[in-house]
Each structure stands twice: as C-alpha cells, then as structure tokens.
Design a protein around this motif. Structure first.
Motif, mmCIF file in Angstrom:
data_model
loop_
_atom_site.group_PDB
_atom_site.id
_atom_site.type_symbol
_atom_site.label_atom_id
_atom_site.label_comp_id
_atom_site.label_asym_id
_atom_site.label_seq_id
_atom_site.Cartn_x
_atom_site.Cartn_y
_atom_site.Cartn_z
ATOM 1 N N GLU A 183 0.859 -1.123 -0.062
ATOM 2 C CA GLU A 183 0.104 0.121 0.041
ATOM 3 C C GLU A 183 0.814 0.810 0.496
ATOM 4 O OE1 GLU A 183 -2.642 -0.645 3.393
ATOM 5 O OE2 GLU A 183 -3.517 -2.512 2.118
ATOM 6 N N SER A 184 1.714 0.906 0.482
ATOM 7 C CA SER A 184 2.817 2.038 0.480
ATOM 8 C C SER A 184 2.994 2.812 -0.742
ATOM 9 C CB SER A 184 4.346 1.965 1.667
ATOM 10 O OG SER A 184 4.612 0.742 0.952
ATOM 11 N N ALA A 185 3.522 2.475 -1.742
ATOM 12 C CA ALA A 185 3.334 2.598 -3.199
ATOM 13 C C ALA A 185 2.429 3.489 -3.637
ATOM 14 C CB ALA A 185 4.169 1.031 -3.895
ATOM 15 N N ASP A 186 1.337 3.042 -3.397
ATOM 16 C CA ASP A 186 0.456 3.494 -3.928
ATOM 17 C C ASP A 186 0.042 4.967 -3.017
ATOM 18 O OD1 ASP A 186 -0.534 1.614 -5.785
ATOM 19 O OD2 ASP A 186 -2.313 0.789 -4.059
ATOM 20 N N ALA A 187 0.764 4.982 -2.022
ATOM 21 C CA ALA A 187 0.083 6.316 -0.979
ATOM 22 C C ALA A 187 1.672 7.069 -1.334
ATOM 23 C CB ALA A 187 0.698 5.511 0.434
ATOM 24 N N MET A 188 2.640 6.363 -1.975
ATOM 25 C CA MET A 188 3.550 7.066 -2.936
ATOM 26 C C MET A 188 2.953 8.187 -3.816
ATOM 27 S SD MET A 188 7.240 5.814 -4.212
ATOM 28 C CE MET A 188 7.162 6.249 -5.941
ATOM 29 N N VAL A 237 -1.854 8.088 -9.349
ATOM 30 C CA VAL A 237 -1.903 6.791 -9.663
ATOM 31 C C VAL A 237 -1.547 5.840 -10.446
ATOM 32 C CG1 VAL A 237 -4.841 6.722 -8.005
ATOM 33 C CG2 VAL A 237 -4.323 6.202 -11.436
ATOM 34 N N TRP A 238 -0.820 4.429 -9.141
ATOM 35 C CA TRP A 238 -0.017 3.396 -10.958
ATOM 36 C C TRP A 238 -1.135 2.968 -11.703
ATOM 37 C CZ3 TRP A 238 5.555 3.511 -10.592
ATOM 38 C CH2 TRP A 238 5.306 4.063 -9.525
ATOM 39 N N ARG A 239 -0.548 2.564 -12.909
ATOM 40 C CA ARG A 239 -1.370 2.060 -13.830
ATOM 41 C C ARG A 239 -2.103 1.013 -13.548
ATOM 42 N NH1 ARG A 239 -1.442 3.375 -18.966
ATOM 43 N NH2 ARG A 239 -0.552 1.198 -20.173
#
Ligand code: BG6
Length: 491
Positions: A475-480, A487-489
């Motif tokens: 989740e920390s990567a989405d939060a980044m 948002v990430w693809r």
C-alpha cells in the motif's frame, strides 16, 4: 554483420544465466549463421567433467531454451569447438591449461587468438578471475587479435564497490575491451525507444515538461525468486533491477538527442542525463519497498519470500521497490519519473508510460469528459511488444460523450521478422567489438550514486512492507503516488 574468427570462454557454466541465456543464445547465433564456422566455446568450472560432459550440458540447455529450431548439422559443427577446463578460480594449473586449450583451438579451429571471457559469475569473483587471466597471459592479445571481457550485473553493491571493481578490471583490460552486460539494452523494444523518439517528428516536440505530466516505468514479474535465494537475499529489487535495467530505460527516455548513433555520442548523452537525476529529499515519502507474503500466482497458492528455501525468516531484503526521481534539466523540470519493480506481482510486464497533462481547456460539457483520463504513450517492452497511444474519442451516439481509446502498434502485426533474444544481440556485439549497447563504467557509477542514498535510507528501517503475492505491491507504493495526486497504471 557476421563475427570473424573467434571463440568464447565461459566462467560460471553451471549457473542459471549460462544455462538459460548464454548457451542458448550462442546456439541461436550459430543457427542464424552469425558465428564463424570455427567458433569455439570453452567451459570453465569446478567440476570433474570431460569435454563430452560439458557438451551434454550445453545440449540440454539449448534443447530446453533455444529460440530457434534445433538443427543437427548446426549443432554438430558448433559442438566440435566445445572444450572444458576443470578448476577453481585460484587454481594456477587450471589457468595454464586454459591457455593451452585456447592455443590448441587457435590451431585446429582457426580462432585466430580472438577470445572473449564471459564472467557469468558472482561479482565477488571478478577480481580473482581477472587477476588470473592477467597472470597467465590470457588477457593480452597478440598483435592483430583481440581479448575481451564480458561482465554481468550486479556490478558491485554500491558506488564504492562498483568503483573498486572498475579499477580492478582496468588493470587487466583496456576500457574498449570491457563489455558490461545490461540485457535490457539488447531488447528490440528498448532500442526502439531511440528510434521512436529520434527518427520521427511526431513525438519529440511534446516530449517535455510543457506537455508531460509524469512518467511511469514498470518492470513487474509474476514469478518469485525461484532457486536464486543465494543471489537475491541481501541484493533485493532495487539493486537487481532499478540500478541497471530501469535507470538505463529512464536514461533512454529522458536523454537529449545524440549527435549520432555511435557509442561515444550515445554514452555522452546518457551520462549527461544520469548526472542530472536525483531522488527528492524526503525519501520516506518518495520511495516504497515491499516483500511478498504468501498469496496467489497463476491460480496457485504460493509461499511468501521469507518461507522460500534459503531465505531467513528475518530477511529485510525487498522484493518490491518504487522510487520517485527527478531530472534536473529544463526539459524535465517538475516532471516526476516513477520507477517500480517487483517479484510476485499481478503479471509479467515491462512498460514505459509517458502520461500527459490534461488539455488546458475543454469546450465540452463537464459530463461529456467524465470518463476521459490523461493521454498516454505506452511503450510495451514485454510481453506483447509494441506501443499504445491512449487518447479520448467521441462515443458513437447522439450525445457528445468522450471516452479513452487505444491506438495500438504491435511488433507481431507490423513485422514478420521475429525479435532476437537480447543475449543474441549482445553476445554478437561483443564478438564484433561493437560497444553502443554496453553501459560504460561512469554510467554504472552514476546509477549507484542515484541509488545509494535510497539504499542507505532503507537500511535504517526494518522489514519492508508486506504485500500478498499476486497483487501490485505494498500500500505504501500507492500512497507514494497518491500524495502527488496520481495513481499507478494497472497494466
Ligand atoms: C535479471 C534479474 O537481470 O532480469 C532477474 O536479475 C529478473 O531478477 C530478470 O528476473 C528479468 O529479465 P527479463 O528479460 O525476463 O525481463
């Protein structure tokens, strides 16, 4: 482009890389008629093997992994040039025997004193092997012939160790004879980034901060670490993939146009851009790292990283890494580059997505563009090699409604030639002495310089965030990205 008389000595013949990539690539090159008829391959390892045992190992690897069809006559001619030298890296007698073997091959196979030493071994041994090659007169070519060394990544584990390695190699080989492999540069789709950018007039005018909102570079794998615990633990995703493959991809996307396509001009531009890349100061906000926990992959239940054989329960090695990087140039000021890589993610995909700013003004009703995303150019490195341009189009009907559509270029649809494996291209370039696709030592060092502060920051933290296998990371990567309103693809 066919290699002249030559041979190769392969260190690390029992490793995964040799078996899955190097040996099959050699056969594929022979099968395509790109190797000289007398090509020789000498295996060197601590095994009690005869030449025939080595030939059997190569045969099995070719049968299992070669890209092109197996042809008896090609194989037989190639296998006549196989030799095996048993010994370890400190064994002087073995290196003497290696020298005699090479001399014998020069005689019977006409290899002309031209040999490449391929070090498919852990970097901790590069120094030992290089020293032995020097001491036993193997590194020094006779006038009119060549000796080259090929080294695999990881090239060190930080800036300091990379510098040391470079210094050691430089005492044995001149810089033009050292070929550092980053196999991503051998991929057709990666080379195509330059063709696409600089052979066309369509993309380059919008390839800058006036139009680009941000760039996402993803290298996702669905597999776990497999049998590579020994290598991977303590290395982790950032050193394994970001330091080399992803920073090279980023350099190709962000660099200025080289004066020409020769090695020197390319490297000059890559160096310029690499020296202008840095992470933002708040590394806690600008990076994320994760470790896969048990989950699902390809419909099967799979174990977590710390349950894998050979991995300690307490391991803090990351199997997922995401970083935000800036390029401090006029072209890219204010455009973040988000790089991510991971094992046991949703699927295997490598892509570069250039995501554009929204049109400054919409003449349509707000409701008309509700489903319109940001325009994007997506370069699909693998699989489904190709490129997609995403933009808004009117939905057929009486209302003015605009929705995203894709315009697709697929290699398979446009070309009948199959893409060679990256290793075929790179091994052939080594034998031809053609350096543009090999990073030079300053590039490797600059890449470590970008990564070192991030690695130091992570080293102070404990366990990476966990993510279930088969998902898209912690989740920390989405939060980044969410912090930046992005948002990430989901490729
Ligand atoms: C290697 C990494 O360099 O690249 C591996 O060490 C990774 O961990 C591999 O699996 C992926 O290569 P490719 O060509 O399959 O994307």
């Amino acid at each position: 482009r066919i290699a002249g008389p030559c041979g190769m000595v392969l260190f690390g013949v029992t490793g995964d890389l040799s078996r899955k990539k190097v040996m099959p690539a050699i056969y594929d090159l022979a099968n395509r008629g790109l190797l000289p008829p007398g090509f020789s391959l000498v295996g060197f390892a601590r095994r009690d093997w005869a030449d025939q045992d080595f030939a059997q190992i190569v045969h099995d690897s070719v049968r299992e992994h070669a890209r092109t069809e197996f042809r008896e006559e090609v194989w037989n001619q190639l296998a006549e040039g196989f030799r095996f030298v048993p010994g370890d890296f400190n064994d002087d007698l073995a290196f003497d025997q290696l020298r005699r073997t090479i001399e014998e091959l020069d005689e019977v196979r006409g290899t002309g004193g031209n040999h490449a030493f391929y070090l498919a071994i852990p970097p901790t041994f590069f120094g030992d092997v290089a020293a032995q090659l020097k001491e036993h007169g193997l590194a020094e070519p006779q006038p009119g012939s060549w000796r080259r060394v090929v080294v695999e990544k990881p090239f060190g584990h930080d800036l300091e160790s990379a510098r040391e390695l470079n210094e050691i190699l430089a005492t044995v080989f001149d810089s033009g004879s050292i070929f550092r492999i980053d196999h991503y540069l051998g991929k057709e789709t990666v080379q195509n980034i330059l063709a696409m950018r600089f052979a066309n007039n369509l993309f380059e005018p919008i390839w800058n901060s006036n139009y680009v909102d941000h760039v996402q570079i993803t290298m996702a794998e669905d597999v776990g670490i497999g049998g590579r615990a020994g290598y991977y633990d303590g290395v982790g995703a950032a050193r394994d993939v970001i330091q080399n493959h992803l920073l090279q991809l980023m350099a190709l996307v962000a660099m200025e146009e080289p004066v020409s396509f020769d090695a020197e001009s390319l490297r000059t531009e890559k160096l310029k851009v690499l020296s202008s890349i840095s992470a933002p100061p708040r590394l806690d906000l600008a990076t994320a790292r994760g470790q896969y926990a048990a989950g699902w992959s390809g419909g099967e239940k799979v174990i977590g990283f710390c349950e894998e054989e050979g991995i300690k329960k307490s391991s803090t090695t990351e199997t997922y890494a995401a970083v935000t990087l800036n390029v401090d140039t006029r072209r890219w000021a204010g455009v973040p580059f988000y790089l991510r890589t991971g094992k046991r993610l949703g699927r295997r995909v490598t892509e570069v997505a250039i995501v554009f700013k929204r049109a400054p003004h919409q003449p349509f009703a707000k409701t008309a563009t509700e489903e319109l995303g940001q325009n994007a150019i997506v370069i699909r490195v693998q699989p489904d090699e190709g490129m997609t341009i995403r933009f808004g189009s009117k939905v057929p009907g009486t209302a003015m409604e605009i929705r995203d559509v894709n315009m697709d270029f697929a290699y398979g649809g446009s070309f009948t030639e199959a893409s060679p494996e990256a290793y075929e291209r790179l091994i052939l370039d080594v034998l031809l002495g053609d350096p543009p696709l090999f990073p030079r030592h300053e590039e490797v060092e600059l890449s470590w310089k970008i990564l070192d502060p991030i690695l130091a920051h992570w080293a102070k933290k404990g366990k990476p965030d966990q993510y279930p296998a088969g998902t898209w990371g912690p989740e920390s990567a989405d939060a980044m990205l969410a912090r930046d309103g992005r948002v990430w693809r989901r490729p």
